[in-house]
Design a protein around this motif. Structure first.
Motif, short mmCIF file in Angstrom:
data_model
loop_
_atom_site.label_atom_id
_atom_site.label_comp_id
_atom_site.label_asym_id
_atom_site.label_seq_id
_atom_site.Cartn_x
_atom_site.Cartn_y
_atom_site.Cartn_z
N ARG A 10 0.82 -1.21 0.00
CA ARG A 10 0.00 0.00 0.00
C ARG A 10 0.86 1.27 0.00
NH1 ARG A 10 -2.90 -0.03 5.94
NH2 ARG A 10 -1.17 0.74 7.21
N PRO A 13 1.64 3.32 -4.07
CA PRO A 13 1.07 4.53 -4.69
C PRO A 13 1.71 5.81 -4.16
CG PRO A 13 -0.67 3.03 -3.98
CD PRO A 13 0.61 2.49 -3.42
N ARG A 16 5.11 6.15 -5.83
CA ARG A 16 4.91 6.59 -7.22
C ARG A 16 4.64 8.09 -7.29
NH1 ARG A 16 0.70 1.78 -8.88
NH2 ARG A 16 2.21 0.13 -9.39
N TYR A 17 3.79 8.57 -6.37
CA TYR A 17 3.48 10.00 -6.34
C TYR A 17 4.74 10.82 -6.11
CZ TYR A 17 1.92 14.52 -4.62
OH TYR A 17 1.77 15.87 -4.44
N LEU A 175 -5.76 3.38 -0.83
CA LEU A 175 -4.45 3.22 -1.46
C LEU A 175 -4.34 1.82 -2.03
CD1 LEU A 175 -1.97 4.83 1.11
CD2 LEU A 175 -2.90 5.84 -0.97
N SER A 176 -4.15 1.73 -3.31
CA SER A 176 -3.98 0.43 -3.95
C SER A 176 -2.91 0.52 -5.02
CB SER A 176 -5.29 -0.06 -4.57
OG SER A 176 -5.08 -1.25 -5.31
N ARG A 177 -2.09 -0.52 -5.12
CA ARG A 177 -1.10 -0.58 -6.20
C ARG A 177 -1.78 -0.95 -7.53
NH1 ARG A 177 1.71 -6.50 -5.18
NH2 ARG A 177 -0.10 -7.49 -4.24
N GLU A 179 -4.42 -0.40 -10.57
CA GLU A 179 -5.08 0.68 -11.28
C GLU A 179 -6.31 0.14 -12.01
OE1 GLU A 179 -2.03 2.23 -13.76
OE2 GLU A 179 -1.00 3.27 -12.12
N ASP A 268 -7.36 -3.23 -2.68
CA ASP A 268 -7.11 -3.72 -4.04
C ASP A 268 -8.42 -4.15 -4.70
OD1 ASP A 268 -4.42 -3.24 -3.82
OD2 ASP A 268 -3.87 -5.32 -3.40
N PRO A 330 -9.51 6.86 -7.08
CA PRO A 330 -8.45 7.36 -6.20
C PRO A 330 -8.46 8.88 -6.08
CG PRO A 330 -7.53 6.71 -8.32
CD PRO A 330 -8.97 6.28 -8.32
N ASN A 333 -3.60 11.94 -5.34
CA ASN A 333 -2.82 13.04 -5.91
C ASN A 333 -3.29 14.40 -5.39
OD1 ASN A 333 -1.49 11.09 -7.30
ND2 ASN A 333 -2.11 11.74 -9.34
#
Length: 343
Positions: A10, A13, A16-17, A175-177, A179, A268, A330, A333
């Motif tokens: 978790r 994400p 990645r941000y 929060l999930s990996r 998409e 997820d 989501p 961001n």
């Protein structure tokens, strides 16, 4: 935290941000966590940080008391990781610390935030003990500038687990990996996803390997990164672990998902609008609560581990009758943009 891979996945994400917005990121974790994150971010430096190494009992009855006996060990781990961070800060000069449920990973002179969905620990066997543990948890959380809760403000997934009176809380959304992708065709009949601490992970795996799944296509993800060659079984695809991209493919292609009711697993499922048969870890009150909460929203069927052999067929049939689930959108961001603008 090293209580299952969900605490690691978790964070993906958030990492990645940070990378997308030009930040330099250093990871930290034990060997298993380093392997999982290394598959997703092979170019990032990763420091070794020993985990809490909590063990679960084989029976649900004794789990709360076994956890209670391990409190001194956990307290020592918290002190150790705080001292570890002070040394690392001297060497690396970090600007921000983001901790997932590691209560000692805070620094007084720089912003530190902690990611957790459980600010109220569930101990139904003893309300007094639950109150004391929650009070202790809140005291530890106040060391951090902010508490990040992976949920929406109305608590529709974490429910009572994230109730709190903390002064600085930020809700990140789920929060999930994984998409979201629209899907119509299914190529996997049953997708089994194992996770969590031993010995319960292995006990559930043994039950699953002996289920009668007919001639259907089956995928089993064991949740043991770095293990030796996976088990072989006719007509089954069995993997020790898989990265986010592969997990996303399996989830999209699976008609029926069977997994633990860990919070990250539920996130997820929400990311793809998937329903599932949930098997809470015996005696783990958080997972038992989350499983019931998820089922109440008609997104899952709950089966106790000891009943899986006898109730598997019925559970799958009931799951197919539930209304179609809707994928969650989501909001990470936007919320982190606001955080860094103030930061």
């Amino acid at each position: 935290m090293d209580w299952g891979l969900g605490h690691t996945t978790r964070c993906i994400p958030i990492i990645r941000y940070l990378l997308k917005n030009g930040h330099r990121v250093t990871l930290a974790g034990n060997e298993v966590q380093k392997k999982v994150l290394g598959e997703e971010f092979p170019d990032l430096p990763c420091l070794f940080l020993k985990g809490y190494q909590v063990r679960y009992s084989k029976t649900a009855r004794y789990l709360p008391w076994q956890m209670l006996l391990q409190i001194p060990t956990i307290a020592n781990s918290i002190r150790h990781e705080h001292e570890w961070l002070q040394k690392m800060q001297t060497q690396h000069q970090f600007d921000l610390i983001v901790s997932d449920n590691r209560y000692g990973l805070y620094a007084k002179k720089i912003p530190s935030v902690i990611l957790t969905h459980q600010t109220r620990i569930q101990i139904p066997q003893s309300r007094w003990l639950e109150k004391q543990v929650s009070r202790m948890t809140h005291r530890l959380l106040r060391h951090f500038r902010e508490v990040w809760i992976p949920d929406y403000t109305d608590h529709r997934l974490s429910g009572r687990l994230s109730e709190n009176s903390l002064p600085s809380v930020r809700y990140l959304g789920l929060l999930s990996r994984i998409e979201y992708q629209h899907f119509k065709s299914f190529y996997i009949k049953y997708l089994f996803i194992l996770s969590g601490p031993e010995p319960q992970r292995s006990l559930l795996e043994e039950i699953i390997l002996n289920l009668d799944t007919g001639d259907h296509s089956v995928v089993l993800i064991r949740g043991v990164p770095g293990a030796s060659s996976p088990i072989e079984k006719s007509n089954w695809t069995i993997l020790n672990h898989c990265p986010a991209s592969s997990m996303q493919e399996f989830l999209i292609q699976a008609e029926t998902v069977i997994c633990r009711s860990g919070y990250s697993s539920l996130m997820d499922l929400c990311a793809l609008g998937k329903k599932a048969v949930l098997i809470p870890t015996p005696g783990q009150t958080e997972q038992e609560y989350l499983a019931r909460h998820f089922a109440e929203n008609q997104r899952a069927v709950v089966v106790m581990q000891k009943n899986l052999r006898s109730e598997f067929r019925q559970a799958v049939g009931t799951l197919e009758q539930l209304p179609e689930a809707v994928a969650e959108q989501p909001v990470l961001n936007r919320i982190l943009d606001d955080f860094f603008e103030k930061f």
